[in-house]
Design an enzyme around this catalytic site. Sequence first.
Site, short mmCIF file in Angstrom:
data_model
loop_
_atom_site.label_atom_id
_atom_site.label_comp_id
_atom_site.label_asym_id
_atom_site.label_seq_id
_atom_site.Cartn_x
_atom_site.Cartn_y
_atom_site.Cartn_z
N CYS A 1 0.74 -1.26 0.07
CA CYS A 1 -0.15 -0.05 -0.24
C CYS A 1 0.91 1.01 0.08
O CYS A 1 1.78 1.25 0.70
CB CYS A 1 -0.90 -0.07 1.26
SG CYS A 1 -2.23 -1.25 1.14
N HIS A 2 0.65 2.21 -0.86
CA HIS A 2 1.23 3.36 -1.15
C HIS A 2 1.11 4.32 0.21
O HIS A 2 0.01 4.33 0.73
CB HIS A 2 0.89 4.21 -2.21
CG HIS A 2 1.44 3.26 -3.49
ND1 HIS A 2 0.69 2.23 -4.06
CD2 HIS A 2 2.46 3.44 -4.39
CE1 HIS A 2 1.05 1.90 -4.98
NE2 HIS A 2 2.35 2.38 -5.25
N MET B 1 -8.22 -0.37 0.43
CA MET B 1 -7.42 -1.04 1.35
C MET B 1 -7.58 -0.13 2.77
O MET B 1 -7.53 -0.77 3.96
CB MET B 1 -5.94 -1.17 1.17
CG MET B 1 -5.80 -2.33 0.04
SD MET B 1 -6.69 -3.81 0.21
CE MET B 1 -6.06 -4.28 1.60
N GLU B 2 -7.48 1.09 2.66
CA GLU B 2 -7.71 1.99 3.79
C GLU B 2 -8.91 1.68 4.57
O GLU B 2 -9.24 1.70 5.95
CB GLU B 2 -7.19 3.42 3.58
CG GLU B 2 -5.81 3.98 3.34
CD GLU B 2 -5.04 3.34 1.91
OE1 GLU B 2 -4.15 3.38 2.09
OE2 GLU B 2 -5.93 2.84 1.28
N ASP C 1 -10.59 -6.07 21.69
CA ASP C 1 -9.72 -5.78 22.98
C ASP C 1 -10.38 -5.34 24.19
O ASP C 1 -10.09 -5.49 25.24
CB ASP C 1 -8.51 -4.94 22.44
CG ASP C 1 -7.75 -4.39 23.33
OD1 ASP C 1 -7.07 -5.45 24.03
OD2 ASP C 1 -7.28 -3.23 23.69
#
Length: 306
Positions: A66-67, A101-102, A116
């Site tokens: 990923c850039h 992807m982000e 969590d």
Amino acid sequence: MGFKPVDVSGKFETIRTAKAEGKIYLSKESVEMIKEGKVPKGDVLLASQMAGMYGAKRTPDILPFCHNIMIDHVVVDTRLDEDGVYVSAEVKNVGRTGVEMEALTAVSAALLNVYDMLKAFDKNMVIGDIKLVSKRGGKSDYAEDLSGLKCAVITLSDSCSRGEAEDKSGKTAIDIIENEFGGEVVHYKILPDDKDKIVEELKSLEGKVDVIFTTGGTGFSERDQTVEATKEVIRTEAVGFGEAMRIIGVKFTPKSLLSRATAGIIGKDTLIINMPGSRGGVKDNLRMLAPMVKHAIRMARGEKKH
């Protein structure tokens, strides 16, 4: 086996958006704890929104291909359902690569944060249903190949026409047209920088091919007559093609500003595109413009409005 990230340097900068979603399935007790605000670590929904935003911004740190991009907008929403927490994320930027992807990482990070914060109380949590919902603004929104199109390649060069130099730019164009974009080159010719001969050749191809790619003759020499010949035969100039070649080309070399290349329609629907005479110029410009050729031809035919 080596790694090869995608080179996006030659792409257009466009507004790109992506939306993703996912869910974490919880016990009834965990849902009640969130609803009543009894989770010791705090507000699960709000904290998970923040985690999602961090996830979007740090995507290149965990995914090697990923850039590093400038993210202009991120929205992460969380919703408490009867069986868990639903998360959606929308990411937007102006850039040369997409943000799917982000968006997916934002959803994943938000769901992991829910996990969590509840792991001490719920041993059966399941994260699932993570998927890309939509994406816009990338090459897939406008790009097409050249399949089904008859193409011509004409190289304009005095030295090549005399056999004193090899026509590398024309052969490069043919290779890219056929092997990368699936077009069919049905005509290939090398001509000297002679305006009358160029005009004659262009006119002879009107209606016989769908697109004519020329290489060379776009500079300032008295013998550089490709642009003048093209403007003489076309009925409509496609100004944007020439502008794009210079705007994108200057990122690779400032010398691109010295190209006078243009494009336009001859006859009813034959598209002519001038390109520089260098192999590099042909590669960069052909790969940039080829995805829009079919749309331009349909516009010329009146089949598709922009």
